[in-house]
Design a protein around this motif. Sequence first.
Motif, PDB file in Angstrom:
ATOM      1  N   ALA A 182       4.046 -10.285  -2.893  1.00 55.42           N
ATOM      2  CA  ALA A 182       4.165  -8.865  -3.217  1.00 55.42           C
ATOM      3  C   ALA A 182       5.314  -8.247  -2.430  1.00 55.42           C
ATOM      4  CB  ALA A 182       2.855  -8.146  -2.907  1.00 55.42           C
ATOM      5  N   PHE A 183       5.748  -7.059  -2.856  1.00 54.14           N
ATOM      6  CA  PHE A 183       6.721  -6.286  -2.083  1.00 54.14           C
ATOM      7  C   PHE A 183       5.931  -5.496  -1.052  1.00 54.14           C
ATOM      8  CE2 PHE A 183       9.341  -2.607  -1.124  1.00 54.14           C
ATOM      9  CZ  PHE A 183      10.580  -3.181  -0.903  1.00 54.14           C
ATOM     10  N   ASN A 184       6.170  -5.786   0.217  1.00 56.26           N
ATOM     11  CA  ASN A 184       5.370  -5.226   1.295  1.00 56.26           C
ATOM     12  C   ASN A 184       6.028  -3.958   1.833  1.00 56.26           C
ATOM     13  OD1 ASN A 184       3.518  -7.475   1.202  1.00 56.26           O
ATOM     14  ND2 ASN A 184       5.136  -8.670   2.163  1.00 56.26           N
ATOM     15  N   CYS A 185       5.674  -2.827   1.236  1.00 54.92           N
ATOM     16  CA  CYS A 185       6.252  -1.554   1.639  1.00 54.92           C
ATOM     17  C   CYS A 185       5.955  -1.283   3.109  1.00 54.92           C
ATOM     18  CB  CYS A 185       5.662  -0.412   0.809  1.00 54.92           C
ATOM     19  SG  CYS A 185       5.798  -0.577  -0.977  1.00 54.92           S
ATOM     20  N   PHE A 186       6.986  -0.932   3.850  1.00 55.78           N
ATOM     21  CA  PHE A 186       6.924  -0.532   5.261  1.00 55.78           C
ATOM     22  C   PHE A 186       6.690  -1.695   6.224  1.00 55.78           C
ATOM     23  CE2 PHE A 186       4.636   2.969   2.833  1.00 55.78           C
ATOM     24  CZ  PHE A 186       5.798   3.670   2.529  1.00 55.78           C
ATOM     25  N   MET A 187       6.550  -2.911   5.744  1.00 54.97           N
ATOM     26  CA  MET A 187       6.297  -4.044   6.640  1.00 54.97           C
ATOM     27  C   MET A 187       7.585  -4.435   7.363  1.00 54.97           C
ATOM     28  SD  MET A 187       4.333  -7.589   5.777  1.00 54.97           S
ATOM     29  CE  MET A 187       3.898  -8.760   7.052  1.00 54.97           C
ATOM     30  N   ASN A 188       7.486  -4.650   8.657  1.00 62.29           N
ATOM     31  CA  ASN A 188       8.639  -4.872   9.525  1.00 62.29           C
ATOM     32  C   ASN A 188       8.668  -6.320   9.984  1.00 62.29           C
ATOM     33  OD1 ASN A 188      10.808  -4.556  11.273  1.00 62.29           O
ATOM     34  ND2 ASN A 188       9.617  -3.492  12.844  1.00 62.29           N
ATOM     35  N   VAL A 229       1.198  -0.705   6.295  1.00 54.86           N
ATOM     36  CA  VAL A 229       1.841  -1.468   5.219  1.00 54.86           C
ATOM     37  C   VAL A 229       1.077  -1.297   3.916  1.00 54.86           C
ATOM     38  CG1 VAL A 229       2.313  -3.830   4.419  1.00 54.86           C
ATOM     39  CG2 VAL A 229       2.889  -3.152   6.763  1.00 54.86           C
ATOM     40  N   ALA A 230       1.813  -1.319   2.799  1.00 54.01           N
ATOM     41  CA  ALA A 230       1.232  -1.304   1.458  1.00 54.01           C
ATOM     42  C   ALA A 230       1.824  -2.445   0.653  1.00 54.01           C
ATOM     43  CB  ALA A 230       1.495   0.025   0.756  1.00 54.01           C
ATOM     44  N   ASP A 231       1.007  -3.408   0.238  1.00 56.31           N
ATOM     45  CA  ASP A 231       1.475  -4.498  -0.623  1.00 56.31           C
ATOM     46  C   ASP A 231       1.523  -4.004  -2.065  1.00 56.31           C
ATOM     47  OD1 ASP A 231       1.111  -5.872   1.759  1.00 56.31           O
ATOM     48  OD2 ASP A 231       0.304  -7.659   0.781  1.00 56.31           O
ATOM     49  N   LEU A 232       2.679  -4.183  -2.712  1.00 53.05           N
ATOM     50  CA  LEU A 232       2.861  -3.720  -4.084  1.00 53.05           C
ATOM     51  C   LEU A 232       3.175  -4.902  -4.985  1.00 53.05           C
ATOM     52  CD1 LEU A 232       4.810  -0.653  -5.367  1.00 53.05           C
ATOM     53  CD2 LEU A 232       5.337  -2.906  -6.302  1.00 53.05           C
ATOM     54  N   LEU A 233       2.448  -5.002  -6.095  1.00 55.88           N
ATOM     55  CA  LEU A 233       2.681  -6.040  -7.093  1.00 55.88           C
ATOM     56  C   LEU A 233       2.856  -5.383  -8.451  1.00 55.88           C
ATOM     57  CD1 LEU A 233       2.864  -9.008  -7.864  1.00 55.88           C
ATOM     58  CD2 LEU A 233       0.375  -9.050  -8.090  1.00 55.88           C
ATOM     59  N   ALA A 234       3.881  -5.806  -9.193  1.00 53.41           N
ATOM     60  CA  ALA A 234       4.142  -5.296 -10.536  1.00 53.41           C
ATOM     61  C   ALA A 234       3.943  -6.420 -11.553  1.00 53.41           C
ATOM     62  CB  ALA A 234       5.561  -4.749 -10.642  1.00 53.41           C
ATOM     63  N   VAL A 235       3.255  -6.090 -12.645  1.00 51.46           N
ATOM     64  CA  VAL A 235       2.966  -7.025 -13.728  1.00 51.46           C
ATOM     65  C   VAL A 235       3.369  -6.357 -15.039  1.00 51.46           C
ATOM     66  CG1 VAL A 235       1.157  -8.378 -14.866  1.00 51.46           C
ATOM     67  CG2 VAL A 235       0.992  -7.912 -12.411  1.00 51.46           C
ATOM     68  N   SER A 236       4.011  -7.087 -15.926  1.00 47.86           N
ATOM     69  CA  SER A 236       4.385  -6.526 -17.223  1.00 47.86           C
ATOM     70  C   SER A 236       3.137  -6.201 -18.030  1.00 47.86           C
ATOM     71  CB  SER A 236       5.254  -7.515 -17.997  1.00 47.86           C
ATOM     72  OG  SER A 236       5.414  -7.092 -19.345  1.00 47.86           O
ATOM     73  N   LEU A 237       3.079  -4.990 -18.543  1.00 45.75           N
ATOM     74  CA  LEU A 237       1.937  -4.594 -19.370  1.00 45.75           C
ATOM     75  C   LEU A 237       1.932  -5.365 -20.689  1.00 45.75           C
ATOM     76  CD1 LEU A 237      -0.506  -2.681 -19.604  1.00 45.75           C
ATOM     77  CD2 LEU A 237       1.031  -0.985 -20.620  1.00 45.75           C
ATOM     78  N   PRO A 284      -4.113  -7.232  10.815  1.00 43.02           N
ATOM     79  CA  PRO A 284      -3.865  -6.465  12.051  1.00 43.02           C
ATOM     80  C   PRO A 284      -2.416  -6.506  12.511  1.00 43.02           C
ATOM     81  CG  PRO A 284      -5.873  -7.772  12.257  1.00 43.02           C
ATOM     82  CD  PRO A 284      -5.220  -8.194  10.975  1.00 43.02           C
ATOM     83  N   ALA A 285      -1.779  -7.674  12.490  1.00 42.62           N
ATOM     84  CA  ALA A 285      -0.409  -7.783  13.002  1.00 42.62           C
ATOM     85  C   ALA A 285       0.568  -6.937  12.193  1.00 42.62           C
ATOM     86  CB  ALA A 285       0.036  -9.240  13.003  1.00 42.62           C
ATOM     87  N   SER A 286       0.341  -6.826  10.902  1.00 38.57           N
ATOM     88  CA  SER A 286       1.266  -6.095  10.033  1.00 38.57           C
ATOM     89  C   SER A 286       1.252  -4.600  10.297  1.00 38.57           C
ATOM     90  CB  SER A 286       0.912  -6.341   8.564  1.00 38.57           C
ATOM     91  OG  SER A 286       1.002  -7.713   8.249  1.00 38.57           O
ATOM     92  N   ASN A 287       0.132  -4.088  10.807  1.00 40.02           N
ATOM     93  CA  ASN A 287      -0.071  -2.650  10.937  1.00 40.02           C
ATOM     94  C   ASN A 287      -0.208  -2.195  12.388  1.00 40.02           C
ATOM     95  OD1 ASN A 287      -0.438  -2.190   7.938  1.00 40.02           O
ATOM     96  ND2 ASN A 287      -2.072  -3.656   8.331  1.00 40.02           N
ATOM     97  N   GLY A 288       0.293  -2.986  13.314  1.00 37.12           N
ATOM     98  CA  GLY A 288       0.234  -2.605  14.710  1.00 37.12           C
ATOM     99  C   GLY A 288      -1.162  -2.579  15.283  1.00 37.12           C
ATOM    100  N   GLY A 289      -2.099  -3.312  14.647  1.00 34.53           N
ATOM    101  CA  GLY A 289      -3.446  -3.450  15.185  1.00 34.53           C
ATOM    102  C   GLY A 289      -4.444  -2.423  14.710  1.00 34.53           C
ATOM    103  N   PHE A 347      10.889 -15.672  12.425  1.00 35.85           N
ATOM    104  CA  PHE A 347      10.628 -14.253  12.193  1.00 35.85           C
ATOM    105  C   PHE A 347       9.445 -13.791  13.032  1.00 35.85           C
ATOM    106  CE2 PHE A 347       8.266 -16.549   8.870  1.00 35.85           C
ATOM    107  CZ  PHE A 347       6.988 -16.052   9.058  1.00 35.85           C
ATOM    108  N   LYS A 348       9.370 -12.483  13.203  1.00 31.30           N
ATOM    109  CA  LYS A 348       8.245 -11.838  13.873  1.00 31.30           C
ATOM    110  C   LYS A 348       7.675 -10.784  12.940  1.00 31.30           C
ATOM    111  CE  LYS A 348      10.232 -12.245  18.532  1.00 31.30           C
ATOM    112  NZ  LYS A 348      10.694 -11.463  19.722  1.00 31.30           N
ATOM    113  N   VAL A 349       6.382 -10.553  13.043  1.00 35.47           N
ATOM    114  CA  VAL A 349       5.750  -9.444  12.332  1.00 35.47           C
ATOM    115  C   VAL A 349       5.501  -8.347  13.367  1.00 35.47           C
ATOM    116  CG1 VAL A 349       3.779  -8.668  10.981  1.00 35.47           C
ATOM    117  CG2 VAL A 349       4.705 -10.976  10.631  1.00 35.47           C
ATOM    118  N   LEU A 350       6.265  -7.256  13.261  1.00 28.51           N
ATOM    119  CA  LEU A 350       6.179  -6.157  14.197  1.00 28.51           C
ATOM    120  C   LEU A 350       5.580  -4.927  13.521  1.00 28.51           C
ATOM    121  CD1 LEU A 350       9.644  -6.463  15.985  1.00 28.51           C
ATOM    122  CD2 LEU A 350       7.445  -7.464  16.652  1.00 28.51           C
TER     123      LEU A 350
END
Length: 209
Positions: free
Chosen positions: A136-142, A36-44, A183-188, A152-155
């Motif tokens: 944040a927008f959690n890229c690839f998080m399931n 997983v990659a957490d992405l945050l955007a802030v106005s410059l 650990p749970a977000s990334n399969g350990g 919900f479950k974090v898989l």
Amino acid sequence: MSANGHSHHIPPRSGAAFELKAGEELIVIDPEGGQVADLLAVSLADIREMLSSGRTLDYAERIYLTTGDKLYSNRSNVMLEIVEDTVGRHDFLLTPCSEATFRLCYDNEPPHQGCHGNLAAALAPWGVTDDAIPVAFNCFMNVPVDGETGRFKVLPPLSKAGDHITFRAEMDLVIGLTACSAPASNGGSFKPIHYRIVPKDEGGTASDG
């Protein structure tokens, strides 16, 4: 504090921040799969304007965002548009993991500042404070959600090695990006994240060269 051209490497359980100009594309790559990659955007222009999960999901009318969806700020301005997505499952519900996450949710894990701490440290040079970090927008998080109970479950992520998601900036931004520490977000296991910035009008490619 900008990053252009070649692929950039974010080591496991760490984060980075960089500027992304309007019209540029950001390609977030999972080089090994299942990370997983957490992405945050802030106005410059005004760091009080930040990515908003609530407004984005409200306007999209669904919780799973993919190609063609726009990510809005707390002022209802479009910050990013997803222009390519090879995975199709990402999370925009759960807050970045933090020291408190490890203290409250992981009995046998050593303390860690998590993505919240990594984002705060990376964004500090632009004046973003710890308390200002939103969801944040959690890229690839399931994170599947039961339609009846709302539970919900974090898989483990569905992303495979080389999968990516590409965003086009709709305003000048500061981006915070992590290789998630929970650990749970990334399969350990914990792996790196790569990213590339594609200049305006050049078109994107996810090649990790």
